[in-house]
Design a protein around this motif. Structure first.
Motif, PDB file in Angstrom:
ATOM      1  N   GLU A  67       0.826  -1.204   0.000  1.00  0.00           N
ATOM      2  CA  GLU A  67       0.000   0.000   0.000  1.00  0.00           C
ATOM      3  C   GLU A  67       0.869   1.266   0.000  1.00  0.00           C
ATOM      4  N   GLU A  68       1.916   1.246   0.805  1.00  0.00           N
ATOM      5  CA  GLU A  68       2.821   2.392   0.848  1.00  0.00           C
ATOM      6  C   GLU A  68       3.550   2.564  -0.479  1.00  0.00           C
ATOM      7  N   HIS A  69       3.868   1.450  -1.107  1.00  0.00           N
ATOM      8  CA  HIS A  69       4.514   1.509  -2.416  1.00  0.00           C
ATOM      9  C   HIS A  69       3.590   2.157  -3.443  1.00  0.00           C
ATOM     10  N   GLU A  70       2.324   1.788  -3.418  1.00  0.00           N
ATOM     11  CA  GLU A  70       1.351   2.385  -4.340  1.00  0.00           C
ATOM     12  C   GLU A  70       1.204   3.884  -4.079  1.00  0.00           C
ATOM     13  N   GLN A  71       1.209   4.282  -2.811  1.00  0.00           N
ATOM     14  CA  GLN A  71       1.128   5.709  -2.488  1.00  0.00           C
ATOM     15  C   GLN A  71       2.322   6.466  -3.058  1.00  0.00           C
ATOM     16  N   GLN A  72       3.491   5.831  -2.982  1.00  0.00           N
ATOM     17  CA  GLN A  72       4.699   6.458  -3.519  1.00  0.00           C
ATOM     18  C   GLN A  72       4.587   6.635  -5.035  1.00  0.00           C
ATOM     19  N   LEU A  73       4.110   5.582  -5.724  1.00  0.00           N
ATOM     20  CA  LEU A  73       3.940   5.656  -7.179  1.00  0.00           C
ATOM     21  C   LEU A  73       2.930   6.734  -7.555  1.00  0.00           C
ATOM     22  N   GLN A  78       1.760  12.131  -9.994  1.00  0.00           N
ATOM     23  CA  GLN A  78       1.306  13.519  -9.851  1.00  0.00           C
ATOM     24  C   GLN A  78       2.424  14.530 -10.085  1.00  0.00           C
ATOM     25  N   GLY A  79       3.615  14.006 -10.424  1.00  0.00           N
ATOM     26  CA  GLY A  79       4.747  14.882 -10.690  1.00  0.00           C
ATOM     27  C   GLY A  79       5.484  15.346  -9.457  1.00  0.00           C
ATOM     28  N   GLN A  80       5.242  14.679  -8.334  1.00  0.00           N
ATOM     29  CA  GLN A  80       5.886  15.089  -7.090  1.00  0.00           C
ATOM     30  C   GLN A  80       7.189  14.321  -6.861  1.00  0.00           C
ATOM     31  N   ASP A  81       8.246  15.060  -6.513  1.00  0.00           N
ATOM     32  CA  ASP A  81       9.526  14.446  -6.160  1.00  0.00           C
ATOM     33  C   ASP A  81       9.535  14.084  -4.678  1.00  0.00           C
ATOM     34  N   ILE A  82      10.431  13.201  -4.311  1.00  0.00           N
ATOM     35  CA  ILE A  82      10.671  12.892  -2.896  1.00  0.00           C
ATOM     36  C   ILE A  82      12.105  13.299  -2.602  1.00  0.00           C
ATOM     37  N   PRO A  83      12.295  14.360  -1.811  1.00  0.00           N
ATOM     38  CA  PRO A  83      13.651  14.870  -1.567  1.00  0.00           C
ATOM     39  C   PRO A  83      14.448  13.934  -0.674  1.00  0.00           C
ATOM     40  N   ASP A  93      22.770  -9.848   0.394  1.00  0.00           N
ATOM     41  CA  ASP A  93      23.296 -10.784   1.386  1.00  0.00           C
ATOM     42  C   ASP A  93      22.626 -10.649   2.748  1.00  0.00           C
ATOM     43  N   GLY A  94      21.594  -9.790   2.830  1.00  0.00           N
ATOM     44  CA  GLY A  94      20.821  -9.648   4.065  1.00  0.00           C
ATOM     45  C   GLY A  94      21.252  -8.494   4.944  1.00  0.00           C
ATOM     46  N   LYS A  95      22.416  -7.914   4.686  1.00  0.00           N
ATOM     47  CA  LYS A  95      22.889  -6.792   5.504  1.00  0.00           C
ATOM     48  C   LYS A  95      22.008  -5.573   5.245  1.00  0.00           C
ATOM     49  N   VAL A  96      21.632  -4.877   6.312  1.00  0.00           N
ATOM     50  CA  VAL A  96      20.798  -3.677   6.199  1.00  0.00           C
ATOM     51  C   VAL A  96      21.696  -2.443   6.226  1.00  0.00           C
ATOM     52  N   LEU A  97      21.522  -1.569   5.238  1.00  0.00           N
ATOM     53  CA  LEU A  97      22.330  -0.363   5.116  1.00  0.00           C
ATOM     54  C   LEU A  97      21.505   0.873   5.438  1.00  0.00           C
ATOM     55  N   ASP A  98      22.169   1.908   5.948  1.00  0.00           N
ATOM     56  CA  ASP A  98      21.568   3.236   6.016  1.00  0.00           C
ATOM     57  C   ASP A  98      21.757   3.880   4.649  1.00  0.00           C
ATOM     58  N   ILE A  99      20.681   4.357   4.060  1.00  0.00           N
ATOM     59  CA  ILE A  99      20.721   4.891   2.700  1.00  0.00           C
ATOM     60  C   ILE A  99      20.166   6.321   2.690  1.00  0.00           C
ATOM     61  N   LEU A 100      20.887   7.220   2.015  1.00  0.00           N
ATOM     62  CA  LEU A 100      20.358   8.555   1.731  1.00  0.00           C
ATOM     63  C   LEU A 100      19.646   8.453   0.390  1.00  0.00           C
ATOM     64  N   ALA A 101      18.313   8.519   0.422  1.00  0.00           N
ATOM     65  CA  ALA A 101      17.507   8.254  -0.771  1.00  0.00           C
ATOM     66  C   ALA A 101      16.830   9.518  -1.269  1.00  0.00           C
ATOM     67  N   SER A 102      16.617   9.572  -2.578  1.00  0.00           N
ATOM     68  CA  SER A 102      15.815  10.635  -3.177  1.00  0.00           C
ATOM     69  C   SER A 102      15.211  10.103  -4.468  1.00  0.00           C
ATOM     70  N   TYR A 103      14.067  10.668  -4.852  1.00  0.00           N
ATOM     71  CA  TYR A 103      13.376  10.248  -6.066  1.00  0.00           C
ATOM     72  C   TYR A 103      12.956  11.478  -6.865  1.00  0.00           C
ATOM     73  N   VAL A 114      13.003   8.420 -11.302  1.00  0.00           N
ATOM     74  CA  VAL A 114      14.389   8.000 -11.134  1.00  0.00           C
ATOM     75  C   VAL A 114      14.723   8.062  -9.650  1.00  0.00           C
ATOM     76  N   GLY A 115      15.326   6.979  -9.132  1.00  0.00           N
ATOM     77  CA  GLY A 115      15.739   6.948  -7.736  1.00  0.00           C
ATOM     78  C   GLY A 115      17.244   7.048  -7.618  1.00  0.00           C
ATOM     79  N   MET A 116      17.702   7.623  -6.535  1.00  0.00           N
ATOM     80  CA  MET A 116      19.146   7.712  -6.283  1.00  0.00           C
ATOM     81  C   MET A 116      19.410   7.351  -4.829  1.00  0.00           C
TER      82      MET A 116
END
Length: 420
Positions: A67-73, A78-83, A93-103, A114-116
């Motif tokens: 559901e959250e994925h659909e909200q993101q799409l 709607q042309g909205q970016d995610i900063p 390999d299962g390791k969890v990373l801290d990620i600085l994400a933007s879309y 496009v995601g970074m």
């Protein structure tokens, strides 16, 4: 430059960034699946294009519901970016990373967004240590008094136990009768005194380096204020050791602008410095040169001997770079085994050749790693300002094209010309 040529240059630059940036970049389709991902995506997260199926389209999400994925799409549509925001992503390999994400919403053709991703694990680790240090520091402040000094007519007339410890003394007798300001390290005494006077008026802390009696240098937060002590107007000075906090902040700042493996500037910092150098070269009518360098057959060495050997080779290569360029030259690790060198303040082509010849000679010397003798060479592509471009993008692009030509022979350097 006509439109087609300009478009070709722009496409080449985009391809260069896509393939060589240290950040993970990927495109998202309207159905939510990943359409493409750059090499750094696999390098950081371990996932490859074949891993993304209709059932498992985002396997690296740790806690996002459908559901959250659909909200993101929906936001993208709607042309909205995610900063920029910090989140968690799971490696293959299962390791969890801290990620600085933007879309970035695209809505163009098959591409919805496009995601970074930037691996922020080390930065967040330092941030958590900093927060833990600050939390501990608050508890200490609550339960243990700060270092307190009282100075009258330039001499310390009172010091508490934390103050004795802070200056590295054995007892108060070692401190009384001295001036607290003799411990402060400053290049501009007049400016420091001005800041102290201002701090006395506002009770705002100042941070300076502090030299203890044992010679150890620490960072101290200083608050100075006028008080009455034993019937006289004196100066009370409160000091706190903030060395750990200062060191963590400096590490965070360093990581933001440097490659963590080699210590060289990263692409972001190099580009900023390059833009400034081009502006100055244009004003003073000077030349500058960009060297695009890679290690010949690095992939074969890395694959056959292992990544630990490869990493050590990269570190030794970076050290060799530092030793054979001029002090004012700027070095950058682009990614993988690719490096950039900015040669600034040059008057003629010979100045460039002097640096290139030193590097070319140095690259012939074998590397010694874990008892092994590794013989490899390097190829160099060179572009010059203003002959080969007037901005950072074109100069780097042309140096990269010259490098491509040099790699046809290997162990070779090539100056860019319009025929390459």
């Amino acid at each position: 430059m006509n439109f087609n040529n300009q478009q070709e240059v722009e496409n080449n630059v985009l391809e260069l960034v896509w393939n060589n940036t240290n950040d993970a970049i990927f495109t998202i389709g309207y159905d939510g699946r990943i359409l493409s991902a750059n090499p750094s995506f696999t390098s950081i997260l371990g996932w490859e294009q074949v891993d993304f199926t209709e059932v498992n389209c985002f396997p690296f999400f740790t806690n996002m519901t459908p559901e959250e994925h659909e909200q993101q799409l929906s936001l993208f549509k709607q042309g909205q970016d995610i900063p920029y925001y910090v989140t968690k992503r799971k490696r293959k390999d299962g390791k969890v990373l801290d990620i600085l994400a933007s879309y970035r919403a695209i809505n163009n053709g098959e591409v919805l967004a496009v995601g970074m991703y930037k691996d922020f694990t080390e930065q967040m680790s330092i941030q958590r240590k900093l927060q833990a240090s600050e939390d501990c520091y608050r508890n200490l402040v609550e339960f243990i008094p700060d270092a307190i000094f009282v100075e009258n007519n330039g001499k310390i007339v009172f010091v508490n136990s934390p103050g004795v410890h802070l200056v590295g003394a054995l007892s108060a007798k070692d401190v009384l009768g001295q001036s607290i300001w003799q411990y402060i390290i400053t290049d501009d005494q007049a400016e420091f005194e001005r800041k102290v006077l201002q701090a006395k008026k506002t009770n705002e802390p100042i941070v300076e380096q502090f030299k203890r009696l044992d010679g150890k240098i620490i960072w101290a937060e200083i608050i100075a204020m006028s008080i009455f002590f034993e019937g006289e107007s004196v100066i009370q000075v409160l000091l706190r050791d903030v060395t750990l906090k200062k060191n963590y902040e400096e590490q965070l700042e360093f990581l933001a602008f440097h490659d963590p493996l080699t210590g060289l500037t990263n692409r972001r910092a190099f580009t900023d410095l390059m833009i400034k150098s081009i502006d100055e070269a244009r004003i003073h009518e000077r030349m500058l040169a960009i060297l695009y360098i890679d290690i010949d057959k690095f992939k074969e060495i890395n694959d056959s001997l292992g990544h630990d050997i490869g990493d050590e080779l990269l570190k030794q290569f970076a050290k060799r770079l530092k030793e054979h360029v001029r002090e004012q030259d700027i070095l950058c690790r682009v990614g993988g085994d690719e490096f950039l060198v900015l040669i600034d303040g040059i008057k003629e082509r010979k100045d460039i050749l002097d640096v290139v010849d030193r590097l070319h000679t140095a690259f012939q010397v074998p590397y010694h790693i874990n008892g092994m003798k590794i013989l490899t060479t390097s190829s160099i592509g060179i572009s010059c300002f203003p002959d080969n471009g007037n901005d950072s993008k074109s100069l780097i692009l042309h140096a990269d094209r010259a490098l491509y030509k040099a790699k046809e022979k290997r162990n070779h350097f090539v100056f860019y010309n319009g025929n390459i």
